[in-house]
Design an enzyme around this catalytic site. Sequence first.
Site, PDB file in Angstrom:
ATOM      1  N   LYS A  44       0.841  -1.205   0.000  1.00 59.08           N
ATOM      2  CA  LYS A  44       0.000   0.000   0.000  1.00 59.08           C
ATOM      3  C   LYS A  44       0.875   1.254   0.000  1.00 59.08           C
ATOM      4  O   LYS A  44       0.604   2.201  -0.722  1.00 59.08           O
ATOM      5  CB  LYS A  44      -0.956  -0.029   1.208  1.00 59.08           C
ATOM      6  CG  LYS A  44      -2.052  -1.073   1.032  1.00 59.08           C
ATOM      7  CD  LYS A  44      -2.807  -1.427   2.291  1.00 59.08           C
ATOM      8  CE  LYS A  44      -3.739  -2.609   1.995  1.00 59.08           C
ATOM      9  NZ  LYS A  44      -4.390  -3.176   3.154  1.00 59.08           N
TER      10      LYS A  44
ATOM     11  N   ASP B 148     -11.513   1.546   2.729  1.00 60.04           N
ATOM     12  CA  ASP B 148     -11.777   0.121   2.504  1.00 60.04           C
ATOM     13  C   ASP B 148     -13.228  -0.138   2.085  1.00 60.04           C
ATOM     14  O   ASP B 148     -13.537  -1.210   1.567  1.00 60.04           O
ATOM     15  CB  ASP B 148     -11.553  -0.657   3.813  1.00 60.04           C
ATOM     16  CG  ASP B 148     -10.165  -1.265   3.930  1.00 60.04           C
ATOM     17  OD1 ASP B 148      -9.620  -1.686   2.899  1.00 60.04           O
ATOM     18  OD2 ASP B 148      -9.655  -1.345   5.067  1.00 60.04           O
TER      19      ASP B 148
ATOM     20  N   GLN C  55      -5.365  -2.287   9.060  1.00 57.99           N
ATOM     21  CA  GLN C  55      -5.086  -3.577   8.439  1.00 57.99           C
ATOM     22  C   GLN C  55      -5.724  -4.702   9.264  1.00 57.99           C
ATOM     23  O   GLN C  55      -5.562  -4.760  10.485  1.00 57.99           O
ATOM     24  CB  GLN C  55      -3.557  -3.776   8.321  1.00 57.99           C
ATOM     25  CG  GLN C  55      -3.135  -5.020   7.563  1.00 57.99           C
ATOM     26  CD  GLN C  55      -3.559  -5.014   6.103  1.00 57.99           C
ATOM     27  OE1 GLN C  55      -3.700  -3.971   5.475  1.00 57.99           O
ATOM     28  NE2 GLN C  55      -3.794  -6.196   5.553  1.00 57.99           N
TER      29      GLN C  55
HETATM   30  N1  GUN Z   1      -6.544  -7.588   5.185  1.00 55.34           N
HETATM   31  C1  GUN Z   1      -6.620  -8.324   4.057  1.00 55.34           C
HETATM   32  N2  GUN Z   1      -7.232  -7.614   3.074  1.00 55.34           N
HETATM   33  C2  GUN Z   1      -7.548  -6.421   3.609  1.00 55.34           C
HETATM   34  C3  GUN Z   1      -8.177  -5.257   3.096  1.00 55.34           C
HETATM   35  O1  GUN Z   1      -8.609  -5.190   1.929  1.00 55.34           O
HETATM   36  N3  GUN Z   1      -8.308  -4.218   3.965  1.00 55.34           N
HETATM   37  C4  GUN Z   1      -7.865  -4.272   5.243  1.00 55.34           C
HETATM   38  N4  GUN Z   1      -8.060  -3.199   6.027  1.00 55.34           N
HETATM   39  N5  GUN Z   1      -7.284  -5.341   5.762  1.00 55.34           N
HETATM   40  C5  GUN Z   1      -7.127  -6.404   4.937  1.00 55.34           C
END
Ligand code: GUN
Length: 288
Positions: free
Chosen positions: A56, A123, A100
Amino acid sequence: MILVGIIISGKDIAKEKKEVLKNKVSEYINKYGRAPHLTVILIGEDPGSVSYVKGKSKGCLEVGIKNTTLTYPTTIKEEELLNIIRELNNDNEVDGILVQLPLPSHINSSHVINTISPNKDVDGFHPKNVASLYLKESGILPCTPKGIIEVLESASIEIEGKRACVIGRSNIVGLPVSKLLLDKNATVTIAHSKTKNLKEITSTADILIAAVGKPLFVKEDMVKDGAVVIDVGVNRNPETGKLCGDVDFENVKDKASYITKVPGGIGPMTITCLLENTVECYLKHMEE
Ligand code: GUN
């Protein structure tokens, strides 16, 4: 019929989309005087989560989005984390907040998701954004489902009138992608690891989306001749330890008309959609 599945490279599509976004971001910086800003919160050191968070940050850097990653030990208390989120909600210089997942078991992830301001919820997990998706109102779409639809559209794959089967019913992927496919007039079956006679169901699908979280789960006998196969899995191959999908690519590729690979398939699209969502939140914020 022997087909040679065309591999759809999410990585290449994501690259093009990032170029477009990079140009827009530089225009916006001129117009509004600052870059969009995404804050990512990482709790603990789970290697999968660390790797996602690094991806990210790299994506942000590529398109000119400011990224702050806040890391905390797994001993952090839920209330402390919620207070950090509340502060970020009130911070005028923060446009997007992502925590996350998964979180340590003493932290209730619903409390966390519900605390993030829906306007900064890049998200698309906040109940308000989830409701917008189900009511077809404007809101923030979750990144992986949005990325899947964009991959299908970029490859000019017709969705309307097709039978789609989604294996997986998570809030993050299975359920929202099913809704997006339904909105595009596919007829959708949601299956899962406990579905009886799964093969009979998956093998009637023109579009098969695997989001079940089991390494190499989808084999050739589960796939209709000429189907489009989209692999959302991010797993470790139990034998080699390498990253692998939910689809046994080598076994399935000759039966599919189009297929995505892991890595280089949906993963890069998820990150690009996250960057787009961050810019969307920023624009709303700046234009308020
Ligand atoms: N963990 C695995 N995929 C994701 C996601 O798309 N967003 C977040 N916040 N955590 C994750």
